[in-house]
Design an enzyme around this catalytic site. Structure first.
Site, PDB file in Angstrom:
ATOM      1  N   THR A 100       0.859  -1.178   0.000  1.00 16.75           N
ATOM      2  CA  THR A 100       0.000   0.000   0.000  1.00 16.75           C
ATOM      3  C   THR A 100       0.901   1.235   0.000  1.00 16.75           C
ATOM      4  O   THR A 100       1.630   1.468   0.957  1.00 16.75           O
ATOM      5  CB  THR A 100      -0.911   0.018   1.239  1.00 16.75           C
ATOM      6  OG1 THR A 100      -1.661  -1.201   1.289  1.00 16.75           O
ATOM      7  CG2 THR A 100      -1.871   1.200   1.183  1.00 16.75           C
ATOM      8  N   LYS A 176      -6.731   0.919  -3.309  1.00 19.13           N
ATOM      9  CA  LYS A 176      -6.340   0.269  -2.050  1.00 19.13           C
ATOM     10  C   LYS A 176      -6.577   1.189  -0.862  1.00 19.13           C
ATOM     11  O   LYS A 176      -7.089   0.754   0.188  1.00 19.13           O
ATOM     12  CB  LYS A 176      -4.865  -0.140  -2.119  1.00 19.13           C
ATOM     13  CG  LYS A 176      -4.370  -0.909  -0.890  1.00 19.13           C
ATOM     14  CD  LYS A 176      -5.179  -2.194  -0.657  1.00 19.13           C
ATOM     15  CE  LYS A 176      -4.488  -3.184   0.260  1.00 19.13           C
ATOM     16  NZ  LYS A 176      -4.238  -2.725   1.596  1.00 19.13           N
ATOM     17  N   LYS A 243      -0.118   3.818   9.534  1.00 15.75           N
ATOM     18  CA  LYS A 243       0.579   4.269   8.322  1.00 15.75           C
ATOM     19  C   LYS A 243      -0.412   4.460   7.183  1.00 15.75           C
ATOM     20  O   LYS A 243      -0.377   5.455   6.463  1.00 15.75           O
ATOM     21  CB  LYS A 243       1.652   3.248   7.953  1.00 15.75           C
ATOM     22  CG  LYS A 243       2.442   3.559   6.687  1.00 15.75           C
ATOM     23  CD  LYS A 243       1.852   2.958   5.422  1.00 15.75           C
ATOM     24  CE  LYS A 243       1.881   1.456   5.422  1.00 15.75           C
ATOM     25  NZ  LYS A 243       1.386   0.885   4.127  1.00 15.75           N
TER      26      LYS A 243
END
Length: 294
Positions: A100, A176, A243
């Site tokens: 990602t 994503k 994150k």
């Protein structure tokens, strides 16, 4: 770029997702080259028939290099430098980013590979680590059509579903991040519901039954059941979830899209990190909420 079938694939990054993806590729009959920053993680794959590269450049010489590392910074560390992927990937070679990544990183990786006569493809995956050994990941792929055509058997080795989203690799990472935003809202929503029900006297396990009765979602069921039994063994760690929420926030700023849900869940994840819960599964947010009321 050649249209020849892909025979060999390099996998760079052998963590909870990368290692089982490499195993699936071996099982599918590909010649697999692996590289990992800590070389010990490559040994089990060597025993299964993979060749272990000394550097990312050596691994990328196969012509197709799939990276599955933690974040933008780790990806650039693998890609750049005298022994990096960029230096070893031949002209026409393909870099597949399965991690990602931010939209900014996706666009910059597209540019640098194009400048080198190489191809960049985004192909991040949905699915918890236990789905990878079963070949049940969902891949969202974007990049030049000829590259995606050649990569189809590679993706099929570890994916139950492959969604092609267009020629621009940034679209894969946009998908994503958007998908993970929905998951973040779901996890936070179930966590809040569990905390509320528990404080009202309803056991978490019974609420899980209620949610199953009307949601009928494998993802919702999985998280509700994990929270009900207090299972926070890491699948998607709090640190990685935080994150990703940071990346979503950055994407919102880049596209001028208000994302109030992202802001709310980021606050919760930062509170979890402040408690030292980096390596707990993000379903542990239910415990954060349960503790918050005293």
């Amino acid at each position: 770029m050649t249209s020849a079938p892909i025979r060999a694939v390099a996998v760079l990054g052998l963590g909870a997702m990368g290692a089982p993806m490499a195993r699936r590729l071996l099982e599918a009959g590909f010649d697999v080259v692996v590289w990992n920053r800590s070389a010990a993680k490559a040994e089990p794959l060597r025993e299964l028939g993979a060749r272990v590269a000394r550097t990312p450049a050596e691994a990328a010489a196969t012509g197709v290099a799939l990276t599955m590392v933690a974040d933008d910074e780790a990806t650039w560390a693998v890609v750049t430098g005298a022994e990096g992927l960029l230096a070893g990937l031949p002209p026409g070679g393909i870099h597949v980013a399965a991690s990602t990544l931010s939209l900014t990183a996706a666009r910059e990786l597209t540019r640098v590979h194009t400048d080198c006569g190489q191809v960049f493809v985004a192909a991040p995956v949905f699915g918890r680590p236990e789905a990878a050994p079963r070949g049940e990941l969902r891949t969202v792929a974007a990049g030049p059509s000829p590259a995606l055509d050649r990569l189809a058997p590679v993706f099929a080795a570890y994916s139950a579903q492959i969604l092609r989203l267009g020629e621009d690799p940034a679209l894969g990472h946009a998908a994503k991040l958007a998908g993970n935003l929905v998951l973040a809202g779901l996890v936070e929503g179930i966590a809040e519901a569990m905390a509320l029900a528990q404080r009202a006297g309803l056991p978490r396990a019974r609420l899980a039954e209620v949610l199953h009765a009307f949601l009928r979602s494998p993802v919702a069921d999985g998280y509700a059941e994990r929270m009900a039994r207090g299972d926070d063994a890491p699948g998607f760690r709090v640190a990685l979830a935080a994150k990703d929420l940071d990346l979503m926030d950055g994407a919102g700023a880049l596209t001028r899209t208000p994302l109030p849900l992202v802001a709310a869940v980021r606050t919760q994840l930062r509170a979890a990190l402040a408690r030292g819960w980096d390596d707990r599964d993000w379903s542990a947010l239910v415990d954060l909420l349960a503790d918050a009321g005293g």
